[in-house]
Design an enzyme around this catalytic site. Structure first.
Site, short mmCIF file in Angstrom:
data_model
loop_
_atom_site.label_atom_id
_atom_site.label_comp_id
_atom_site.label_asym_id
_atom_site.label_seq_id
_atom_site.Cartn_x
_atom_site.Cartn_y
_atom_site.Cartn_z
N PRO A 41 0.79 -1.23 0.00
CA PRO A 41 0.00 0.00 0.00
C PRO A 41 0.83 1.28 0.00
O PRO A 41 1.86 1.37 0.66
CB PRO A 41 -0.82 -0.10 1.30
CG PRO A 41 -0.17 -1.15 2.12
CD PRO A 41 0.50 -2.09 1.15
N ASN A 42 0.32 2.22 -0.76
CA ASN A 42 0.85 3.59 -0.86
C ASN A 42 2.14 3.71 -1.67
O ASN A 42 2.59 4.82 -1.94
CB ASN A 42 1.05 4.22 0.54
CG ASN A 42 -0.26 4.27 1.31
OD1 ASN A 42 -1.24 4.79 0.80
ND2 ASN A 42 -0.30 3.69 2.49
N ARG B 221 4.46 10.98 -2.16
CA ARG B 221 4.40 10.58 -0.76
C ARG B 221 5.72 10.84 -0.04
O ARG B 221 6.75 10.27 -0.42
CB ARG B 221 4.13 9.07 -0.78
CG ARG B 221 4.17 8.42 0.52
CD ARG B 221 4.19 6.91 0.36
NE ARG B 221 4.03 6.33 1.67
CZ ARG B 221 4.35 5.10 1.98
NH1 ARG B 221 4.82 4.29 1.06
NH2 ARG B 221 4.18 4.67 3.20
N TYR C 268 10.99 8.74 0.95
CA TYR C 268 10.91 7.73 -0.11
C TYR C 268 11.48 8.18 -1.46
O TYR C 268 11.48 7.40 -2.41
CB TYR C 268 9.45 7.27 -0.28
CG TYR C 268 8.90 6.64 0.98
CD1 TYR C 268 9.42 5.44 1.47
CD2 TYR C 268 7.88 7.26 1.72
CE1 TYR C 268 8.94 4.87 2.63
CE2 TYR C 268 7.38 6.69 2.87
CZ TYR C 268 7.92 5.50 3.33
OH TYR C 268 7.44 4.92 4.48
N ASN D 102 7.95 -5.82 -1.19
CA ASN D 102 7.94 -4.69 -0.27
C ASN D 102 6.49 -4.58 0.21
O ASN D 102 5.64 -3.99 -0.47
CB ASN D 102 8.38 -3.39 -0.95
CG ASN D 102 8.39 -2.22 0.03
OD1 ASN D 102 7.85 -2.33 1.15
ND2 ASN D 102 8.98 -1.11 -0.36
N ALA E 76 3.28 -0.96 4.67
CA ALA E 76 2.78 -0.98 6.06
C ALA E 76 2.37 -2.39 6.52
O ALA E 76 2.43 -2.69 7.72
CB ALA E 76 1.61 -0.02 6.21
N GLU F 248 12.67 -9.62 1.14
CA GLU F 248 11.93 -8.43 1.59
C GLU F 248 12.76 -7.18 1.30
O GLU F 248 13.96 -7.17 1.55
CB GLU F 248 11.72 -8.57 3.11
CG GLU F 248 11.07 -7.40 3.80
CD GLU F 248 11.08 -7.57 5.33
OE1 GLU F 248 11.88 -8.37 5.87
OE2 GLU F 248 10.29 -6.87 5.98
N HIS G 80 12.77 -2.77 1.64
CA HIS G 80 12.19 -1.50 2.05
C HIS G 80 13.04 -0.37 1.50
O HIS G 80 14.28 -0.41 1.63
CB HIS G 80 12.11 -1.39 3.58
CG HIS G 80 11.23 -2.45 4.16
ND1 HIS G 80 9.86 -2.40 4.06
CD2 HIS G 80 11.53 -3.62 4.77
CE1 HIS G 80 9.36 -3.48 4.61
NE2 HIS G 80 10.34 -4.24 5.05
N ARG H 129 13.62 3.95 12.14
CA ARG H 129 12.37 4.70 12.19
C ARG H 129 11.57 4.35 13.46
O ARG H 129 12.12 3.88 14.43
CB ARG H 129 11.60 4.49 10.88
CG ARG H 129 12.41 5.03 9.66
CD ARG H 129 11.66 4.88 8.37
NE ARG H 129 10.43 5.69 8.37
CZ ARG H 129 9.46 5.55 7.48
NH1 ARG H 129 9.58 4.66 6.50
NH2 ARG H 129 8.38 6.29 7.54
C1 DQA Z 1 8.32 0.88 3.49
C2 DQA Z 1 8.48 1.05 5.03
C3 DQA Z 1 7.18 0.79 5.74
O1 DQA Z 1 7.34 0.94 7.14
C4 DQA Z 1 6.13 1.78 5.27
O2 DQA Z 1 4.89 1.51 5.89
C5 DQA Z 1 6.00 1.83 3.80
C6 DQA Z 1 7.21 1.76 2.96
C7 DQA Z 1 9.61 1.24 2.74
O3 DQA Z 1 9.70 0.85 1.58
O4 DQA Z 1 10.50 1.88 3.29
O5 DQA Z 1 4.91 2.04 3.26
O6 DQA Z 1 8.02 -0.48 3.24
#
Ligand code: DQA
Length: 145
Positions: free
Chosen positions: A9-10, A17, A22, A73, A76, A97, A99, A106
């Site tokens: 998501p997002n 964003r 990011y 990825n 959240a 995985e 990020h 964080r």
């Molecule tokens: C994320 C890190 C997550 O904590 C966050 O909720 C994201 C992006 C990252 O790519 O750094 O949406 O996965």
């Protein structure tokens, strides 16, 4: 070799964003980067993004017998989703995985990764390059296993 790259998501709002966290490049640029990395290691790939946990579970289930490895990825859902963890364990495909940000530096609530418990490796804090590292790792792993 077929790789499935899943973004949660997002991540579709990259560029808009929180650019200080990011980066300023958009989601289309990320997809183009991922496709280039897969081509470099001779992998076919599908890049899938969803804001919905169940859709991500469905995509992982559909990968069984169709893909050789998964880069994920979960955004959240990393920190909340036992369902995505269970789906990865169910299909038992090698997974990495990724990020974009360094989640280890964080908020407290980002310090748990359920999804990571089903992954061979986690790459954090390297921006787009983290996907390249994950793809190269999976290609090398699949060549040996
Ligand atoms: C994320 C890190 C997550 O904590 C966050 O909720 C994201 C992006 C990252 O790519 O750094 O949406 O996965």
């Amino acid at each position: 070799m077929k790789l499935l790259v899943i973004n949660g998501p997002n991540l579709n709002l990259l560029g808009i964003r929180e650019p200080e966290v990011y980066g300023r490049e958009d989601y289309a640029a990320l997809v183009a980067y991922i496709e280039r990395c897969c081509a470099e290691v001779g992998a076919e790939c599908k890049v899938f993004q969803s804001n919905h946990e169940g859709a991500i579970v469905d995509e992982i289930q559909a990968a069984y017998g169709a893909y050789d490895g998964i880069v994920i990825n979960p955004a959240a859902y990393t920190h909340t989703s036992v369902a995505i963890l269970d789906a990865l364990k169910a299909v038992a495909l090698p997974a990495v995985e990724v990020h974009l940000s360094d989640v280890s530096k964080r908020e407290d609530f980002r310090q748990i990764s359920y999804v990571g418990k089903a992954c061979l490796k986690t790459v954090v804090g390297k921006g787009f390059a983290g996907y390249g590292e994950a793809i190269a790792f999976l290609a090398a792993y699949l060549a040996q296993n």
